[in-house]
Design an enzyme around this catalytic site. Structure first.
Site, PDB file in Angstrom:
ATOM      1  N   HIS A 138     -33.942  55.298 -43.801  1.00  0.00           N
ATOM      2  CA  HIS A 138     -34.766  56.277 -44.502  1.00  0.00           C
ATOM      3  C   HIS A 138     -36.242  55.959 -44.327  1.00  0.00           C
ATOM      4  O   HIS A 138     -36.634  54.839 -43.991  1.00  0.00           O
ATOM      5  CB  HIS A 138     -34.418  56.313 -45.989  1.00  0.00           C
ATOM      6  CG  HIS A 138     -34.735  55.045 -46.731  1.00  0.00           C
ATOM      7  ND1 HIS A 138     -33.994  53.893 -46.593  1.00  0.00           N
ATOM      8  CD2 HIS A 138     -35.733  54.740 -47.607  1.00  0.00           C
ATOM      9  CE1 HIS A 138     -34.511  52.941 -47.356  1.00  0.00           C
ATOM     10  NE2 HIS A 138     -35.574  53.425 -47.973  1.00  0.00           N
ATOM     11  N   ASP A 140     -39.622  56.256 -46.787  1.00  0.00           N
ATOM     12  CA  ASP A 140     -39.831  56.331 -48.230  1.00  0.00           C
ATOM     13  C   ASP A 140     -40.470  57.655 -48.653  1.00  0.00           C
ATOM     14  O   ASP A 140     -41.406  58.153 -48.016  1.00  0.00           O
ATOM     15  CB  ASP A 140     -40.728  55.182 -48.701  1.00  0.00           C
ATOM     16  CG  ASP A 140     -40.022  53.846 -48.702  1.00  0.00           C
ATOM     17  OD1 ASP A 140     -38.773  53.827 -48.735  1.00  0.00           O
ATOM     18  OD2 ASP A 140     -40.713  52.807 -48.678  1.00  0.00           O
ATOM     19  N   HIS A 288     -36.635  52.516 -42.237  1.00  0.00           N
ATOM     20  CA  HIS A 288     -36.160  51.150 -42.465  1.00  0.00           C
ATOM     21  C   HIS A 288     -34.788  51.166 -43.127  1.00  0.00           C
ATOM     22  O   HIS A 288     -34.340  52.176 -43.665  1.00  0.00           O
ATOM     23  CB  HIS A 288     -37.163  50.321 -43.286  1.00  0.00           C
ATOM     24  CG  HIS A 288     -37.539  50.926 -44.601  1.00  0.00           C
ATOM     25  ND1 HIS A 288     -38.463  51.945 -44.731  1.00  0.00           N
ATOM     26  CD2 HIS A 288     -37.140  50.640 -45.867  1.00  0.00           C
ATOM     27  CE1 HIS A 288     -38.616  52.268 -45.992  1.00  0.00           C
ATOM     28  NE2 HIS A 288     -37.805  51.492 -46.709  1.00  0.00           N
ATOM     29  N   ARG A 303     -42.065  45.807 -54.261  1.00  0.00           N
ATOM     30  CA  ARG A 303     -42.738  46.659 -53.288  1.00  0.00           C
ATOM     31  C   ARG A 303     -43.901  47.395 -53.945  1.00  0.00           C
ATOM     32  O   ARG A 303     -43.783  47.894 -55.066  1.00  0.00           O
ATOM     33  CB  ARG A 303     -41.760  47.683 -52.721  1.00  0.00           C
ATOM     34  CG  ARG A 303     -42.301  48.479 -51.528  1.00  0.00           C
ATOM     35  CD  ARG A 303     -41.435  49.665 -51.228  1.00  0.00           C
ATOM     36  NE  ARG A 303     -41.558  50.700 -52.256  1.00  0.00           N
ATOM     37  CZ  ARG A 303     -40.675  51.669 -52.451  1.00  0.00           C
ATOM     38  NH1 ARG A 303     -39.588  51.719 -51.724  1.00  0.00           N
ATOM     39  NH2 ARG A 303     -40.876  52.571 -53.390  1.00  0.00           N
TER      40      ARG A 303
END
Length: 312
Positions: A138, A140, A288, A303
């Site tokens: 995917h 983000d 990723h 993150r």
């Protein structure tokens, strides 16, 4: 006469390769645009990890403020390699946020677990923990009108084995599409929705709370990078639901083909984490995949995402 020049003694039977899917054979692997100006890196050492994507950056301490010159060199490295790795940084959440702010305002994401501030997302995986975005390729937050420009991820705790993350270069993926595919998708627009991706992990009651806040949005199937001008495939299996102007069946078949491109090993880099490592990736140019292959062991990551612009 070579072996391949020898006429067959009997005619070969008809055979064909399907027009869509993945193929074996040589790949076109361009790391940068044709007009890219190569320059030496003077403030750190770049250690490539794959042909077109992924480089370890050695010789800098991310806990210290970046000078304008260092920030400019890191930005150039990010555009060239799409994801940068920094070993053993052990940043506080405050310093992680400060590093990310060198590239813009920080983004919040109420759909994910919060860390020590609204700008920090915490992924804490252990036995019985809430699953989230693992085992799926995917990009983000493409369900937003302005998806994140990039993200800075740090592993706080690593499992004894497994837990790697892979990134795929979506410019290389576009470069290797058959011409008949690029002719169909150049100029095409796709719908993105948060529901398909989060339905894997959350129940309908939790999803319903956010449905009005995150309506479907549209983005080009092929976007141009705002800094390099490269064309990049910009659909992903978590959030892209359909290509506008096509029958749903036709759209589904074409999207499946496009989703598969992230699976090509030549377009990928794989990173084996150690505690305190940091990855900084260009969310505009990559997908990723976090690998959930570590059983009941614990894996803790934090993150910080950098707000982006509207794809074009």
């Amino acid at each position: 006469m070579t072996v391949t020049d020898v006429p067959p003694t009997t005619p070969l039977r008809p055979a064909r390769i399907p027009d869509d899917g993945l193929y074996e054979g040589r790949r076109v692997l361009r790391r940068t645009p044709d007009d890219w100006q190569e320059q030496p890196y003077e403030l750190f050492h770049v250690v490539p990890q794959a042909a077109t994507i992924g480089a370890e950056i050695r010789g800098i301490d991310l806990a210290r403020p970046l000078s304008p010159r260092l920030r400019a060199e890191l930005d150039r490295a990010l555009l060239e390699w799409k994801v940068l790795f920094f070993r053993g940084q052990h940043l506080t959440a405050e310093r992680q946020r400060a590093f990310a702010r060198n590239w813009g305002e920080l983004e919040t994401n109420p759909l994910l677990e919060r860390g020590d501030s609204d700008e920090v997302v915490r992924f804490d995986k252990s036995a019985g923990g809430t699953p989230s975005f693992e085992n799926v390729w995917h990009t983000d937050v493409t369900f937003r009108e302005r998806p994140a420009m990039g993200a800075v991820l740090q592993l706080r705790e690593v499992p004894p084995f497994g837990g790697d993350t892979l990134w795929a270069d979506m410019a290389a993926a576009y470069d290797n599409l058959p011409r008949w595919v690029t002719e169909r998708i150049d100029g095409a627009v796709a719908e993105h929705d948060f529901l398909p991706g989060f339905r894997r992990f959350y129940g309908p009651e939790r999803l319903a709370r956010w449905q009005e806040s995150f309506p479907p949005v549209t983005h080009p199937v092929v976007r141009r990078h705002p800094a390099t001008g490269r064309r990049m495939l910009f659909v992903n299996a978590s959030f892209t639901t359909r290509i506008l102007g096509m029958e749903q069946g036709e759209s589904d078949r074409l999207l499946r083909l496009l989703f598969q491109q992230a699976h090509v090993p030549e377009f990928q880099v794989r990173f084996r984490w150690q505690a305190g490592d940091v990855a900084f990736w260009d969310n505009r140019a990559t997908q990723h995949y976090a690998v959930a292959d570590y059983g009941d062991a614990r894996r803790v990551a934090e993150r910080v995402a950098i707000a982006g612009d509207r794809p074009y």
